[in-house]
Design a protein around this motif. Structure first.
Motif, PDB file in Angstrom:
ATOM      1  N   GLN A   7      -2.820   3.293  -8.795  1.00 21.31           N
ATOM      2  CA  GLN A   7      -3.459   2.645  -7.744  1.00 21.31           C
ATOM      3  C   GLN A   7      -2.656   2.582  -6.425  1.00 21.31           C
ATOM      4  O   GLN A   7      -1.532   2.378  -6.613  1.00 21.31           O
ATOM      5  CB  GLN A   7      -3.926   1.434  -8.335  1.00 21.31           C
ATOM      6  N   PRO A   8      -3.329   2.436  -5.344  1.00 22.70           N
ATOM      7  CA  PRO A   8      -2.489   2.571  -4.007  1.00 22.70           C
ATOM      8  C   PRO A   8      -2.038   0.950  -3.717  1.00 22.70           C
ATOM      9  O   PRO A   8      -0.947   0.910  -2.972  1.00 22.70           O
ATOM     10  CB  PRO A   8      -3.357   2.966  -2.942  1.00 22.70           C
ATOM     11  N   THR A  16       0.800  -1.348   0.025  1.00 26.75           N
ATOM     12  CA  THR A  16       0.069  -0.141   0.097  1.00 26.75           C
ATOM     13  C   THR A  16       0.831   1.027   0.081  1.00 26.75           C
ATOM     14  O   THR A  16       1.590   1.334   1.024  1.00 26.75           O
ATOM     15  CB  THR A  16      -0.861  -0.177   1.042  1.00 26.75           C
ATOM     16  N   ARG A  48       3.169   3.768   3.558  1.00 25.06           N
ATOM     17  CA  ARG A  48       4.158   3.024   2.839  1.00 25.06           C
ATOM     18  C   ARG A  48       4.175   1.611   3.358  1.00 25.06           C
ATOM     19  O   ARG A  48       4.940   1.631   4.230  1.00 25.06           O
ATOM     20  CB  ARG A  48       5.271   3.493   2.310  1.00 25.06           C
ATOM     21  N   THR A  97       0.628   5.289  -0.392  1.00 25.59           N
ATOM     22  CA  THR A  97      -0.146   6.458  -0.674  1.00 25.59           C
ATOM     23  C   THR A  97       1.002   7.893  -0.244  1.00 25.59           C
ATOM     24  O   THR A  97       1.958   7.457   0.204  1.00 25.59           O
ATOM     25  CB  THR A  97      -1.405   6.628   0.182  1.00 25.59           C
TER      26      THR A  97
END
Length: 526
Positions: free
Chosen positions: A106-107, A72, A78, A74
């Motif tokens: 995309q995250p 993930t 992280r 963003t």
């Protein structure tokens, strides 16, 4: 906190190198110190200052392994969750991963990569961190589902124009296109890590199929990222594809189990559990127990990285690089808070004590007992061995990389754990003073499994009525008194010293090695 860290690490050093000076010469924990050792206050709040002074980059040599997980990424987060592991780690991505996340916009993404687990040097972070060294594969699916992997392939290819698949396993390349499924033997493989690879194969008819991998990254027809662009050459034709080619490494399943170091001061028990979890217990001779936990992963062909991130619930940063020696783990130094310390020429050696870790076995060992009845008997040492017994003794020598030379042995058999199978006790002619080395093997039907090595044992020895963890205690004579050696769930004590005196009620009158052990009736290892 320095004193806490010193204590945490020196109990290992003083435990495995009694004949050496410890690395901190004037410590309270020095073997030669006459000062009284007081229990340090284990606190987390003083650890921040130490870690703040640590360098931004680690000096510990990088040791990589092939992982897979869900990332993930963003502006605020992280992180990564490894497949089959619910724990979340902080993530240190490389530029390739960041570029692909930005490309897909995309995250979340499933990735396969080469990397390692480290402790975070940021004092505000309690999580360990996973760093990405090389990105092998990234799925375009924006979800939290791991890719199903049914086998451990050497490399994998996805092709287009037309659609085709290929993978290598057990020195064989399988090429699948339309209705064709063909097998090709791998004759030659040349890899330049992360840059290029070349594989030459041949089928049963002598036809050639060659593969060239170029490490520029590749996007397949489904918008997935792969590590390599690939060209397949067959019958004068060239077919394009995308591929990943992870380095060959041992399956982590081979490492699972319990490992132990033991001396008169401390017993260290290491559990390498599933999903890269590691647990350590330190049992001191005066009855105190401490625990640590962290993570582990293999590296190379025979290396293992152990990272301890918590000790007694407090954040710590201790790293060992073990090498496998037979079924033992050996390390010559450690890193504590990014500083390297040696064991002054000694090795920290942990012997493997179990073939497999059962769920919950590390924390749920109990003093199980069962009622057994005994009849007095004298069990002599036979003058002839069997192939199974001889092989068990040879395996012990091989396991510890020791030459048999002219070594001989005597043996007795007795059911020590009440399962109806006679276990094996072997007395080596490695004798000093009044005692010799005794080896204990469990009878597992298909072979004898090494359990314990006990020094300074005199024959005959007796079976005790006392039982620990379903195993009968052993009664060993020391001068004019009898000592009781209890099984602790993994092994018997390594020496007859510092054991409890046997009481009259303990004796079953079951005597092993009841006949005199002489050079004439000893058995040569063949």
């Amino acid at each position: 906190m320095l004193r806490v860290i010193t204590y945490f690490c020196l109990f290992i050093i003083t435990g495995c190198a009694q004949q050496h000076q410890p690395i901190v010469n004037n410590s309270l924990y020095s073997l030669n110190s006459s000062q009284q050792v007081t229990e340090p206050a284990l606190s987390t709040k003083s650890s921040i200052a130490n870690i703040n002074n640590a360098p931004n980059a680690s000096i510990v040599p990088a040791k990589y392994y092939n992982f897979s997980g869900i990332v993930t990424i963003t502006a605020q987060q992280r992180t990564i969750r490894l497949c089959h592991n619910e724990q979340v780690f902080n993530l240190q991505p490389n530029s390739r991963l960041l570029a692909q996340i930005e490309r897909l916009n995309q995250p979340n993404a499933y990735i396969e990569f080469e990397g390692q687990i480290n402790q975070s040097l940021n004092p505000r972070h309690q999580r360990a961190i996973i760093s990405i060294a090389q990105l092998h594969f990234l799925s375009n699916q924006n979800n939290s589902t791991c890719r199903s992997v049914t086998s451990r392939s050497n490399f994998e290819i996805s092709g287009s124009q037309p659609d085709w698949l290929g993978y290598a396993q057990d020195n064989q390349f399988t090429f699948i296109i339309k209705e064709l499924n063909s097998k090709w033997a791998i004759k030659k493989s040349v890899i330049t890590k992360g840059l290029r690879a070349f594989v030459e194969t041949e089928n049963s008819d002598g036809e050639q199929l060659n593969l060239v991998f170029t490490g520029n990254g590749c996007i397949d027809s489904n918008n997935n990222y792969w590590q390599y662009e690939t060209k397949l050459y067959l019958k004068g034709k060239q077919i394009a594809g995308c591929a990943k080619y992870p380095n060959q490494q041992e399956d982590s399943q081979d490492w699972l189990g319990h490992y132990r170091y033991k001396n008169n001061n401390v017993t260290i028990e290491l559990e390498l559990a599933k999903h890269h979890q590691a647990n350590v217990k330190y049992r001191y001779s005066k009855g105190k127990t401490q625990t640590a936990r962290g993570f582990w992963h293999p590296y190379g062909s025979s290396g293992l990285k152990l990272l301890l991130t918590q000790h007694q619930g407090n954040k710590t940063n201790v790293i060992y690089h073990f090498r496998r020696d037979g079924v033992r783990l050996q390390a010559s130094h450690q890193w504590r808070d990014n500083q390297k310390y040696s064991f002054n020429g000694a090795l920290l050696t942990l012997d493997r004590m179990t073939d497999e870790v059962e769920s919950g076995s590390f924390s749920t060992l109990t003093l199980n007992t069962q009622t057994r009845e005994f009849q007095a008997q004298d069990i002599a040492s036979p003058t002839k061995s069997t192939p199974a017994i001889n092989n068990a003794v040879k395996r012990y020598f091989t396991m510890h990389k020791t030459k048999t030379d002219n070594s001989k042995y005597w043996f007795s058999e007795y059911d020590l754990n009440g399962n109806g199978r006679k276990d094996l006790l072997v007395m080596l002619d490695w004798c000093e003073g009044d005692g010799c080395v005794l080896l204990v093997f469990e009878n597992t039907l298909n072979r004898y499994k090494f359990m314990s090595r006990i020094t300074q044992v005199q024959a005959p020895l007796q079976i005790s009525k006392t039982q620990r963890h379903l195993w009968q205690s052993l009664l060993i004579k020391d001068k004019q008194q009898w000592l009781q050696l209890d099984f602790d769930g993994i092994s018997y004590p390594a020496t007859t010293q510092n054991n409890n005196l046997a009481s009259d009620a303990d004796f079953t009158q079951v005597k092993l090695f009841s006949t005199p052990l002489t050079a004439d009736n000893a058995i040569r290892i063949e």
